[in-house]
Design an enzyme around this catalytic site. Structure first.
Site, short mmCIF file in Angstrom:
data_model
loop_
_atom_site.label_atom_id
_atom_site.label_comp_id
_atom_site.label_asym_id
_atom_site.label_seq_id
_atom_site.Cartn_x
_atom_site.Cartn_y
_atom_site.Cartn_z
CB ALA A 53 -6.77 -17.24 -24.23
N GLY A 54 -9.25 -18.78 -22.69
CA GLY A 54 -9.86 -20.11 -22.53
C GLY A 54 -10.50 -20.34 -21.17
CE LYS A 109 -3.27 -10.47 -23.08
NZ LYS A 109 -4.52 -10.74 -23.84
CG ASN A 114 -12.56 -9.70 -21.80
OD1 ASN A 114 -13.73 -9.47 -21.51
ND2 ASN A 114 -11.92 -8.93 -22.66
CB THR A 115 -14.91 -14.44 -23.06
OG1 THR A 115 -14.12 -13.85 -24.09
CG2 THR A 115 -16.20 -14.99 -23.63
N GLY A 165 -12.00 -16.93 -25.83
CA GLY A 165 -13.45 -16.88 -25.86
C GLY A 165 -14.12 -18.23 -25.94
#
Lengths: 256, 256, 256, 256
Positions: free
Chosen positions: D185-186, D98, D207-208, D159
């Site tokens: 992301a986001g 990645k 993830n976050t 995040g």
């Protein structure tokens, strides 16, 4: 009154930049662009008949307060862009250039790689480079590093009139930029232009929304006022948002 | 120029209505409201000392072009509202009233049931009734049926400055209404006001966003321009939105 | 696992309520509603042939886990609604009723005045009243005060599939309500349903988006999972939003 | 069931990709990632102690269905990225990478220029390259041209949990792409993930939102269901949106 905007060595009273495309007649274009009070008007080099001193577009825009900004619309690579810029410098006697490289004919979105490459070379060649780009904060910083005089991130695809669909990123760009930020493309209504200015954009460029309105002269004036309103509100500082209501009028029980 | 707005027997050149709450001083209020060029200014009856001819707020708003619009802020029921309206008619010598019934002190949202009940009675008592309500299209029609002279749906909770959070319903209200539609509450920036006008609202009411700005006079002027811009754009007819890009400049390959 | 939802004296494992309209066949309706695992299914009284024991819709929904919820769709006043509810109580042997009063055939928005009036009377008559209403927080509290067992604010006009266009007001309703809040109308995609549940809605009602999908059975299952996902996320507590990025991976310079 | 996703030579049943950052313990990370049923889990090379066979993270993720995806988080240039990828290939015995190059520590937005340069070189070196980028449709096409195996446009800053703030551009990317599109992301809530899948994204990376939830295991399961729901809805084809209401129940006047 509002602060003036400075790009390179020029100062602008108006923060509304415009374009010459899509008007139904040259006469209507002239009337609308005068009503807009725009001082920077972009024109596609291909539309200028450089061999013809009586060229229609140029003759209509021959006013003291108007600066022409040739653009490279139609080019697909950095190399073509540099060539176009050099032609326009000779033809229009200006070293300002709006750098547009959009290979895809459907959405006309700009190419970040070719744009940075062309910007770097054009700066070296002495141009005042105004690049049209995606609302990509990292790309904006890289363009700033190679010496462009402003950045022109898009709000939405050209001519879509969708408004600011990139606002989360425009805010970052405005926060980080050391050169003026001009929101270009997608602005379809005066409220969109006012919003961009309230966010802290230094100027906006509007073309389609004026040109294809049913009444371009009135629409140009509406955009002029909205841009001034948005800038004035930015300088006057907007009140913060609140999750709760805050009474405007006293709320002690009426009869007490 | 733009069409005038008519409510009951009065014509308004300005489509920006304002309020008197939350200004840090009466002097600043006066300067800001004059800068706004507003011709209809709402004032809470409780703030008017009806026994005192030198009442501060009224003396500041004693201008020919200004119409005072007493509001019933602070009442919680139809009965209280009617009583407040009658008091204000006597004190301010006007049969106009902004009907506000909001029992909840946290979000200050209007009560649809009490508002309709009070509106019906006030109309019978000869008032020009301007009801502040949720953006509820059915309620708007029912108020119209009992004879209110306009409807004042909210954009967002009072003082929240969140903008038009009810736009899907404002569009229906504007489409269906036979009386003027004035967007009230929530408008926190000139771009919000312009947007409401572009949708076809007949006017907007702005108070908090002007009063609590760091520079109320400049903000009032910004709102004035934004409202004019939005109305002008509405009358000039905005260009449609497009899912695809539409080139502003010619796209035939540059070198061809 | 997730908490059960209680309305009046019934407990529901599934928080997805559904309806029977617009399916292309009764067979497909049955398959989709079984796939949804919905335990509360609304049916228009007009669609039920009360004289016919073999009535098509009812026979398809004759499952132990399914509770039928007659609705008053088609009525225009409180009086008609009460009459319809009484008919349905007799025909379907249930005192539950989904109260829908929408006089306007274009947007089918509910009438707040007639709905409150009917709700009050139906509660007195012993009904479990589930009123379909605009997302009006004050109206919700008034309905709660007259004894409804839940409130059913809309996300967007019925059948529009637009999603949660009333989110600023749904949040207030959810925060203030002492009865279950069921988001009804406008939910057009599983993501909308999940969003409503993440906000803290107690359930959602989905009909059109399942019935007119090209594949209703799969869509029903998708909604079932989305509702569970949204509820689970609500109970697990979502992470807060941030204006800035927060790295997921370590950012110390790679080579250090 | 849903179609499988193929990237390079691998097939995935799960369209939820995850990461290993920000969990409060390795044990919780393991439990959450197993609950997510994710088959592709990204791990920062810096977090892997390559000299230690008992490395904590790797030992926890040693399951047959899990593929590790090393990322280059922390690098700032194409050169550093290539070096990092080569290290990770050796350490983790995988040629998948990645590619993340984000020079700015505040918003962690990716660098388009360095990313394209690194992607081109890594493809030549035999890597399966999965580049994290801005939602820039032209950049996506250029990456596809140099041979990446998918594109990973962002929804919002890493995040931030803001959701899909780039939806107008994700739609263009999905429409134009010949390689899988993974929204990265986001994504801060299951509804965001479902929305991305409904738009036609091939997968999402979360993830976050899982790691910093108060209950990561439940949140992982919620995301798993939401991704499946969104994909199922995409394959089943969502019903179209409508500006008007469309009745779910019959509306012929109730008493007629």
């Amino acid at each position: 009154m509002s602060q003036k905007l400075k790009i390179a060595d020029k100062e602008f009273t108006s923060r509304l930049f415009t374009g010459t495309g899509k008007f139904s007649s040259s006469h209507l274009m002239k009337e609308a662009l005068l009503a807009s009070e725009s001082e920077l008007i972009t024109v596609a080099l291909k539309r200028v008949d450089v061999a013809n001193e009586e060229d229609d577009i140029l003759s209509h825009l021959n006013h003291n307060h108007i600066n022409l900004l040739p653009n490279t619309s139609g080019v697909r690579t950095a190399k073509e862009a540099v060539f176009a810029a050099e032609l326009s410098r000779e033809a229009l006697e200006t070293n300002w250039v709006k750098l547009e490289i959009h290979p895809d004919p459907r959405y006309l979105l700009p190419d970040p790689i070719e744009t940075l490459k062309a910007a770097e070379e054009l700066v070296k060649l002495g141009f005042v480079v105004m690049p049209y780009i995606h609302a990509d904060p990292v790309l904006c910083k890289r363009l700033e590093e190679v010496g462009v005089q402003c950045v022109m991130p898009l709000g939405a695809p050209i001519g879509s009139n969708k408004g600011l669909k990139t606002v989360d990123f425009l805010e970052i760009i405005i926060e980080q930029s050391n050169v003026p930020v001009i929101v270009d493309a997608g602005i379809g209504a005066p409220s969109h232009a006012a919003y961009a200015m309230e966010l802290g954009a230094d100027a906006v460029l509007v073309n389609t929304a004026i040109a294809v309105s049913q009444t371009p002269v009135a629409m140009a004036k509406a955009f002029k006022m909205a841009v001034e309103a948005g800038r004035m509100a930015y300088e006057a500082k907007l009140a913060p948002r609140s999750e709760m209501a805050i009474a405007s009028s006293p709320l002690t029980s009426f009869l007490s």
